[in-house]
Design a protein around this motif. Structure first.
Motif, PDB file in Angstrom:
ATOM      1  N   GLN A 158       0.863  -1.182   0.000  1.00  0.00           N
ATOM      2  CA  GLN A 158       0.000   0.000   0.000  1.00  0.00           C
ATOM      3  C   GLN A 158       0.903   1.236   0.000  1.00  0.00           C
ATOM      4  O   GLN A 158       1.798   1.354   0.825  1.00  0.00           O
ATOM      5  CB  GLN A 158      -0.876  -0.017   1.260  1.00  0.00           C
ATOM      6  N   PHE A 159       0.701   2.148  -0.934  1.00  0.00           N
ATOM      7  CA  PHE A 159       1.493   3.371  -1.019  1.00  0.00           C
ATOM      8  C   PHE A 159       1.379   4.165   0.280  1.00  0.00           C
ATOM      9  O   PHE A 159       0.286   4.343   0.814  1.00  0.00           O
ATOM     10  CB  PHE A 159       1.008   4.223  -2.201  1.00  0.00           C
ATOM     11  N   ASP A 160       2.520   4.631   0.798  1.00  0.00           N
ATOM     12  CA  ASP A 160       2.545   5.390   2.041  1.00  0.00           C
ATOM     13  C   ASP A 160       3.435   6.621   1.852  1.00  0.00           C
ATOM     14  O   ASP A 160       4.659   6.549   1.977  1.00  0.00           O
ATOM     15  CB  ASP A 160       3.069   4.507   3.175  1.00  0.00           C
ATOM     16  N   ALA A 161       2.810   7.758   1.542  1.00  0.00           N
ATOM     17  CA  ALA A 161       3.536   8.996   1.271  1.00  0.00           C
ATOM     18  C   ALA A 161       4.399   9.415   2.453  1.00  0.00           C
ATOM     19  O   ALA A 161       5.553   9.812   2.276  1.00  0.00           O
ATOM     20  CB  ALA A 161       2.549  10.109   0.912  1.00  0.00           C
ATOM     21  N   GLN A 162       3.863   9.322   3.660  1.00  0.00           N
ATOM     22  CA  GLN A 162       4.617   9.741   4.848  1.00  0.00           C
ATOM     23  C   GLN A 162       5.862   8.871   5.039  1.00  0.00           C
ATOM     24  O   GLN A 162       6.921   9.367   5.416  1.00  0.00           O
ATOM     25  CB  GLN A 162       3.743   9.694   6.104  1.00  0.00           C
ATOM     26  N   GLN A 163       5.751   7.591   4.751  1.00  0.00           N
ATOM     27  CA  GLN A 163       6.898   6.697   4.896  1.00  0.00           C
ATOM     28  C   GLN A 163       8.014   7.074   3.927  1.00  0.00           C
ATOM     29  O   GLN A 163       9.182   7.079   4.284  1.00  0.00           O
ATOM     30  CB  GLN A 163       6.487   5.234   4.682  1.00  0.00           C
ATOM     31  N   TYR A 164       7.652   7.420   2.700  1.00  0.00           N
ATOM     32  CA  TYR A 164       8.666   7.869   1.737  1.00  0.00           C
ATOM     33  C   TYR A 164       9.346   9.141   2.226  1.00  0.00           C
ATOM     34  O   TYR A 164      10.568   9.272   2.173  1.00  0.00           O
ATOM     35  CB  TYR A 164       8.058   8.105   0.351  1.00  0.00           C
ATOM     36  N   TYR A 165       8.547  10.080   2.706  1.00  0.00           N
ATOM     37  CA  TYR A 165       9.113  11.333   3.201  1.00  0.00           C
ATOM     38  C   TYR A 165      10.058  11.060   4.376  1.00  0.00           C
ATOM     39  O   TYR A 165      11.184  11.548   4.400  1.00  0.00           O
ATOM     40  CB  TYR A 165       7.993  12.291   3.623  1.00  0.00           C
ATOM     41  N   ASP A 166       9.595  10.267   5.327  1.00  0.00           N
ATOM     42  CA  ASP A 166      10.418   9.940   6.497  1.00  0.00           C
ATOM     43  C   ASP A 166      11.705   9.220   6.092  1.00  0.00           C
ATOM     44  O   ASP A 166      12.771   9.476   6.657  1.00  0.00           O
ATOM     45  CB  ASP A 166       9.638   9.077   7.493  1.00  0.00           C
ATOM     46  N   ASN A 167      11.625   8.313   5.113  1.00  0.00           N
ATOM     47  CA  ASN A 167      12.815   7.598   4.647  1.00  0.00           C
ATOM     48  C   ASN A 167      13.852   8.554   4.066  1.00  0.00           C
ATOM     49  O   ASN A 167      15.047   8.420   4.326  1.00  0.00           O
ATOM     50  CB  ASN A 167      12.443   6.553   3.587  1.00  0.00           C
ATOM     51  N   VAL A 168      13.403   9.527   3.280  1.00  0.00           N
ATOM     52  CA  VAL A 168      14.330  10.489   2.675  1.00  0.00           C
ATOM     53  C   VAL A 168      14.945  11.379   3.750  1.00  0.00           C
ATOM     54  O   VAL A 168      16.152  11.613   3.758  1.00  0.00           O
ATOM     55  CB  VAL A 168      13.645  11.310   1.562  1.00  0.00           C
ATOM     56  N   VAL A 169      14.135  11.859   4.683  1.00  0.00           N
ATOM     57  CA  VAL A 169      14.661  12.679   5.778  1.00  0.00           C
ATOM     58  C   VAL A 169      15.708  11.878   6.555  1.00  0.00           C
ATOM     59  O   VAL A 169      16.813  12.372   6.823  1.00  0.00           O
ATOM     60  CB  VAL A 169      13.522  13.149   6.721  1.00  0.00           C
ATOM     61  N   HIS A 170      15.382  10.644   6.888  1.00  0.00           N
ATOM     62  CA  HIS A 170      16.306   9.786   7.629  1.00  0.00           C
ATOM     63  C   HIS A 170      17.594   9.558   6.842  1.00  0.00           C
ATOM     64  O   HIS A 170      18.697   9.673   7.388  1.00  0.00           O
ATOM     65  CB  HIS A 170      15.640   8.449   7.956  1.00  0.00           C
ATOM     66  N   PHE A 171      17.472   9.249   5.567  1.00  0.00           N
ATOM     67  CA  PHE A 171      18.656   8.991   4.751  1.00  0.00           C
ATOM     68  C   PHE A 171      19.563  10.212   4.695  1.00  0.00           C
ATOM     69  O   PHE A 171      20.776  10.110   4.890  1.00  0.00           O
ATOM     70  CB  PHE A 171      18.266   8.563   3.328  1.00  0.00           C
ATOM     71  N   ILE A 172      18.987  11.385   4.450  1.00  0.00           N
ATOM     72  CA  ILE A 172      19.797  12.606   4.353  1.00  0.00           C
ATOM     73  C   ILE A 172      20.481  12.892   5.684  1.00  0.00           C
ATOM     74  O   ILE A 172      21.675  13.208   5.723  1.00  0.00           O
ATOM     75  CB  ILE A 172      18.938  13.803   3.887  1.00  0.00           C
ATOM     76  N   GLU A 173      19.757  12.767   6.792  1.00  0.00           N
ATOM     77  CA  GLU A 173      20.354  13.020   8.111  1.00  0.00           C
ATOM     78  C   GLU A 173      21.469  12.021   8.416  1.00  0.00           C
ATOM     79  O   GLU A 173      22.538  12.405   8.870  1.00  0.00           O
ATOM     80  CB  GLU A 173      19.283  12.958   9.197  1.00  0.00           C
ATOM     81  N   GLU A 174      21.205  10.746   8.176  1.00  0.00           N
ATOM     82  CA  GLU A 174      22.208   9.715   8.439  1.00  0.00           C
ATOM     83  C   GLU A 174      23.421   9.883   7.535  1.00  0.00           C
ATOM     84  O   GLU A 174      24.551   9.732   7.965  1.00  0.00           O
ATOM     85  CB  GLU A 174      21.617   8.308   8.253  1.00  0.00           C
ATOM     86  N   MET A 175      23.175  10.181   6.274  1.00  0.00           N
ATOM     87  CA  MET A 175      24.264  10.344   5.324  1.00  0.00           C
ATOM     88  C   MET A 175      25.144  11.520   5.707  1.00  0.00           C
ATOM     89  O   MET A 175      26.360  11.420   5.706  1.00  0.00           O
ATOM     90  CB  MET A 175      23.679  10.528   3.910  1.00  0.00           C
ATOM     91  N   GLN A 176      24.544  12.638   6.068  1.00  0.00           N
ATOM     92  CA  GLN A 176      25.320  13.829   6.408  1.00  0.00           C
ATOM     93  C   GLN A 176      26.137  13.644   7.680  1.00  0.00           C
ATOM     94  O   GLN A 176      27.188  14.244   7.823  1.00  0.00           O
ATOM     95  CB  GLN A 176      24.400  15.046   6.510  1.00  0.00           C
TER      96      GLN A 176
END
Length: 173
Positions: A80-98
């Motif tokens: 099931q498509f989950d817009a909030q999960q995609y947003y949270d994943n990108v925020v998490h990835f950028i924070e972790e990566m930086q």
């Protein structure tokens, strides 16, 4: 992938080589990376490098996989498509990566190396996605790339990303 001669090295020597690889791939796109700088940094012979890796691209793939393993938890895409999960994943990835020691390597990959190397799993993963998840994944990667290229615009880019995900979410209803 790295040869068994590298995998079986003593931890200290392996760490020293990984550190030199990370430095090289964080400061130079793969097309400009040099074995000469890596062997000079580590004090190993050039021939030893080729006992550990097939070539520079092999060493790069080894380090890139270490970086992803360190900062990119395997993302499970819900049926099931989950817009909030995609947003949270990108925020998490950028924070972790930086915050990661691999930040330079990931940035070089996304900005310079990804177009020629890609990711070995991408075609298979993308082919299996429904249109909404496919669109969200493409938007996610584009957003990460744009944030890395334009960090001062991060807030505006993330706002646009979230709005785009919400449009995808409305499209499923």
């Amino acid at each position: 992938m790295a040869k068994s001669t590298f995998i079986n090295l003593p931890a200290g020597k392996k760490k020293k080589i990984e550190s030199a690889l990370l430095k090289e791939f964080s400061n130079y796109p793969l097309a400009k990376a040099q074995v000469a700088r890596i062997v000079r940094e580590t004090g190993i012979a050039r021939g030893a490098f080729y006992k550990y890796f097939v070539d520079l691209e092999d060493a790069y793939h080894y380090m890139y996989k270490l970086a992803l393993k360190s900062i990119h938890l395997p993302i499970k895409i819900k049926a099931q498509f989950d817009a909030q999960q995609y947003y949270d994943n990108v925020v998490h990835f950028i924070e972790e990566m930086q915050a990661s020691t691999y930040a330079g390597l990931i940035k070089m990959h996304i900005l310079y190396n990804e177009s020629s190397l890609g990711h070995p799993d991408s075609p298979k993963i993308l082919a299996e996605l429904d249109p909404q998840n496919w669109s969200a994944m493409v938007l996610s990667h584009a957003t990460i790339r744009l944030v890395l290229a334009n960090p001062v615009q991060k807030s505006a880019l993330m706002t646009r990303f979230k709005a785009s995900l919400e449009l995808l979410n409305k499209g499923k209803n």
